[in-house]
Design a protein around this motif. Structure first.
Motif, short mmCIF file in Angstrom:
data_model
loop_
_atom_site.label_atom_id
_atom_site.label_comp_id
_atom_site.label_asym_id
_atom_site.label_seq_id
_atom_site.Cartn_x
_atom_site.Cartn_y
_atom_site.Cartn_z
N LEU A 79 44.86 36.70 33.45
CA LEU A 79 46.07 36.71 34.28
C LEU A 79 47.07 35.64 33.85
O LEU A 79 48.16 35.58 34.40
N LEU A 80 46.70 34.82 32.88
CA LEU A 80 47.55 33.70 32.49
C LEU A 80 48.36 34.05 31.25
O LEU A 80 47.93 34.82 30.40
N PHE A 81 49.55 33.46 31.17
CA PHE A 81 50.42 33.64 30.01
C PHE A 81 50.91 32.28 29.55
O PHE A 81 51.56 31.54 30.30
N ARG A 108 43.45 45.43 39.58
CA ARG A 108 42.16 45.16 40.20
C ARG A 108 41.78 43.68 40.09
O ARG A 108 41.37 43.06 41.08
N LEU A 109 41.97 43.10 38.90
CA LEU A 109 41.61 41.70 38.71
C LEU A 109 42.48 40.81 39.60
O LEU A 109 41.98 39.86 40.21
N GLY A 110 43.78 41.11 39.66
CA GLY A 110 44.67 40.31 40.51
C GLY A 110 44.27 40.37 41.97
O GLY A 110 44.29 39.35 42.67
N LEU A 111 43.91 41.56 42.46
CA LEU A 111 43.50 41.71 43.86
C LEU A 111 42.18 40.99 44.12
O LEU A 111 41.98 40.41 45.20
N LEU A 112 41.27 41.01 43.15
CA LEU A 112 40.01 40.29 43.31
C LEU A 112 40.24 38.78 43.37
O LEU A 112 39.57 38.06 44.13
N VAL A 113 41.19 38.29 42.58
CA VAL A 113 41.52 36.86 42.63
C VAL A 113 42.10 36.50 43.99
O VAL A 113 41.79 35.44 44.57
N LEU A 114 42.96 37.38 44.53
CA LEU A 114 43.51 37.13 45.87
C LEU A 114 42.40 37.12 46.92
O LEU A 114 42.40 36.30 47.84
N VAL A 156 41.42 34.05 49.45
CA VAL A 156 41.26 34.18 50.90
C VAL A 156 39.88 33.70 51.34
O VAL A 156 39.74 33.01 52.36
N THR A 157 38.86 34.03 50.56
CA THR A 157 37.50 33.62 50.90
C THR A 157 37.37 32.09 50.87
O THR A 157 36.73 31.50 51.75
N VAL A 182 52.78 33.87 44.38
CA VAL A 182 53.28 33.43 45.69
C VAL A 182 52.14 33.40 46.72
O VAL A 182 51.99 32.44 47.48
N LEU A 183 51.33 34.46 46.74
CA LEU A 183 50.24 34.52 47.72
C LEU A 183 49.20 33.44 47.49
O LEU A 183 48.78 32.74 48.42
N ILE A 184 48.78 33.27 46.23
CA ILE A 184 47.75 32.27 45.96
C ILE A 184 48.30 30.86 46.19
O ILE A 184 47.58 29.98 46.68
#
Length: 595
Positions: free
Chosen positions: A549-551, A65-71, A75-76, A471-473
């Motif tokens: 999301l960071l490592f 969910r968090l990853g999709l919200l970041v994507l 996009v926004t 890749v997407l971001i």
């Protein structure tokens, strides 16, 4: 309630439907009351219990969910940058249409009529762009499904439907209104008398209009900085994730899962007879270096964890019992995966079911529970004597820290769900899959086989989700950078064109060409620096969202912020330099006649 025979761990998942008048917070309060209601003589006042009450959607979707919200946020931001860019272009276009609009007004067109015309033009442009975007989206969805990992929930339901079409239409209309409103308002406010006077001679744009256009470029650059910093942090995080030490050598290992079910494997003695025969057949295949079976598979497949006790150490009722992952393996498991022996010895064929029980622990287990002593020879209750210490291995994912692990021989602690792992000398381990299946079929044709692949594929799957969003971001960030640079160039180029007459007068009065260059570059540099500082401030405020999301990378990583700042500054100033060079070469005689 009687005294429990063990102290846990207890891993149970329940599903419940809340009553209509019960909120999630009320359910959490009630379960917490249940947790603390256990008598202290049984569970230390319930302090080792933990009830996690989650909505079903959050339980299923998890960290996706968090990853999709970041994507969605990326996009926004790209949409906002594009809208700002188009708004600037429409303002430039409306400036060039001053004569046309003034003539329309002189012929009787009302301000409302002019605003409707300009808004209609921008809406038509936005809807045309929306239709073109849908055509690209149809191809993009197919590419997205190829790139997306299987771990994304409801992936098969992604597609273009009426909801997507409705949302696209709504966004197109709103975008058309957004980037058409400013030019329409500017055209409607036009002073007819002054416009007709100035339309026939060279003019420079008024300072308020220049400031307004520069403010849009500042906003565009700030949004681009935020997106670039976020994408760079994710790229750096993924790069470090790819280089994390998993504790094993994953090259040239074939793996497959074999569930041992049915009356032929009802007893542990039957397993103990079957597995050595299977390994003997697999090891006899050409190109096989070693073979092993286990109940777990790195980097993120483990069977279970359990508490344990060290003999000679009384349990502390005020502390939770020690817990470790229990990895059940055949003797050649460590050699197959390249797990180093730190002290003691590996398992051998002598560690049979009727032999004294033995165990091997990981370095983390030794460091955490035997910090100042040699664990070799110590005994674990129900696990036996510790005979060796091996290197740490990740069984709970590449991102998680190393967890304590205890290894037991399968002959002494049987498992009915095992993974067969084959270390080969051939370049492509999958070429041995058919031969391995044949050997298994020769022993028992009824046994199913699943998850056939290489260990390298398992590691790639474990990193698939962070790779997908990175890749997407990164793609969106590249688009944002291009849009920001193009927008900066367009505005600076227009400003130079507007000031051609002024620049010609300056040169005619003795201004040097390098002074003209500095004048134009200074104007562009102010815009770039303002956008950069605003973007950095927004990035510091928003990168906290990326923290989970960071490592191996801080959300405020200084090299990332400095690198992105340098990149955007260099590219934006380069976009300013081209119009500045053109201004430096203005011919005074031509400029003085410029209209």
């Amino acid at each position: 309630m009687g005294q429990p025979k063990r102290r846990g761990p207890y891993f149970l998942t329940g599903v419940a439907r809340l009553k209509k008048d019960v909120t999630l917070q009320a359910a959490r309060t009630e379960t917490n009351a249940i947790r603390t209601s256990f008598p202290s003589s049984q569970n230390s006042n319930g302090q080792f219990f933990n009830f996690n009450v989650l909505p079903l959607t959050e339980f299923i979707v998890g960290d996706v969910r968090l990853g999709l919200l970041v994507l969605l946020a990326a996009v926004t931001l790209v949409l906002l940058i594009a809208a700002v860019n188009v708004t600037n272009l429409m303002l430039v276009r409306s400036t060039g249409r001053v004569r046309e609009i003034s003539l329309r007004s002189a012929l009787g067109a009302s301000r409302a009529r002019i605003m409707r015309q300009l808004l209609t033009e921008s809406m038509l442009l936005a809807l045309t762009g929306g239709l073109a975007g849908l055509a690209l989206a149809a191809a993009g969805v197919r590419l997205l499904l190829r790139l997306a990992p299987d771990s994304v929930p409801r992936l098969s339901q992604i597609g273009l439907d009426w909801r997507v079409l409705s949302w696209t239409a709504l966004v197109s209309v709103l975008a058309g209104m957004a980037f058409g409103l400013a030019p329409a308002w500017q055209g409607a406010k036009l002073n007819l008398e002054e416009a007709l006077k100035e339309s026939g001679r060279a003019t420079t744009e008024s300072a308020p209009k220049r400031r307004w256009r520069s403010a849009l470029v500042v906003m565009e650059l700030a949004l681009a900085v935020m997106l670039l910093i976020g994408s760079t942090l994710l790229i750096k995080s993924f790069w470090r994730l790819q280089r994390v030490d998993s504790g094993v050598s994953a090259a040239r290992i074939l793996t497959m899962e074999i569930p041992l079910r049915g009356p032929r494997y009802a007893k542990a003695q039957q397993l103990d007879a079957f597995l050595p025969r299977l390994l003997e057949r697999i090891q006899a295949l050409p190109g096989v270096r070693s073979a092993a079976v286990s109940n777990s598979l790195p980097p993120d497949t483990y069977d279970y964890s359990d508490n344990f006790a060290i003999e000679g150490r009384p349990a502390d009722a005020s502390q939770p019992p020690p817990i470790a992952y229990m990895i059940l393996v055949s003797p050649d498991y460590f050699r197959t995966f390249g797990i180093p022996l730190r002290s003691g010895r590996y398992f051998s064929a002598a560690d049979a079911a009727n032999a004294p029980r033995v165990a091997i622990i990981s370095e983390t287990t030794a460091r955490q529970f035997f910090p100042h002593e040699d664990p070799i020879g110590k005994r674990l209750s129900e696990k036996g004597q510790i005979i060796g210490v091996v290197g740490d291995v990740k069984y709970t994912g590449l991102v998680d820290a190393m967890q304590p692990a205890i290894y037991e021989p399968l002959s002494q602690a049987p498992s009915w769900d095992v993974f067969l792992s084959v270390k080969t000398d051939v370049a492509n381990p999958m070429s041995l899959a058919a031969a391995a299946r044949e050997q298994l079929k020769a022993l028992d044709a009824t046994l199913p086989v699943s998850q056939v692949g290489t260990l390298e594929d398992h590691f790639a799957t474990a990193a698939a989700q962070p790779r997908f969003r990175t890749v997407l971001i990164a793609f969106f960030a590249a688009i944002a950078l291009v849009l920001a640079v193009v927008g900066t160039y367009g505005v600076q180029s227009h400003l130079v064109a507007q000031r051609t007459h002024e620049i010609g007068i300056r040169v005619a009065l003795g201004a040097q060409r390098d002074e003209v260059l500095r004048l134009v570059l200074k104007q562009g540099a102010v815009v770039v620096i303002l956008g950069l500082f605003i973007g950095l401030g927004g990035s510091f405020a928003l990168t906290g969202i990326l923290r989970n999301l960071l490592f191996g990378v801080s959300a405020t990583d200084l090299p990332t912020f400095c690198g992105v700042s340098g990149l955007l500054t260099a590219t934006a100033l380069a976009a300013c330099y081209i119009p500045a060079r053109r201004a430096m070469r203005v011919d005074p005689m031509v400029a003085l006649r410029y209209e």
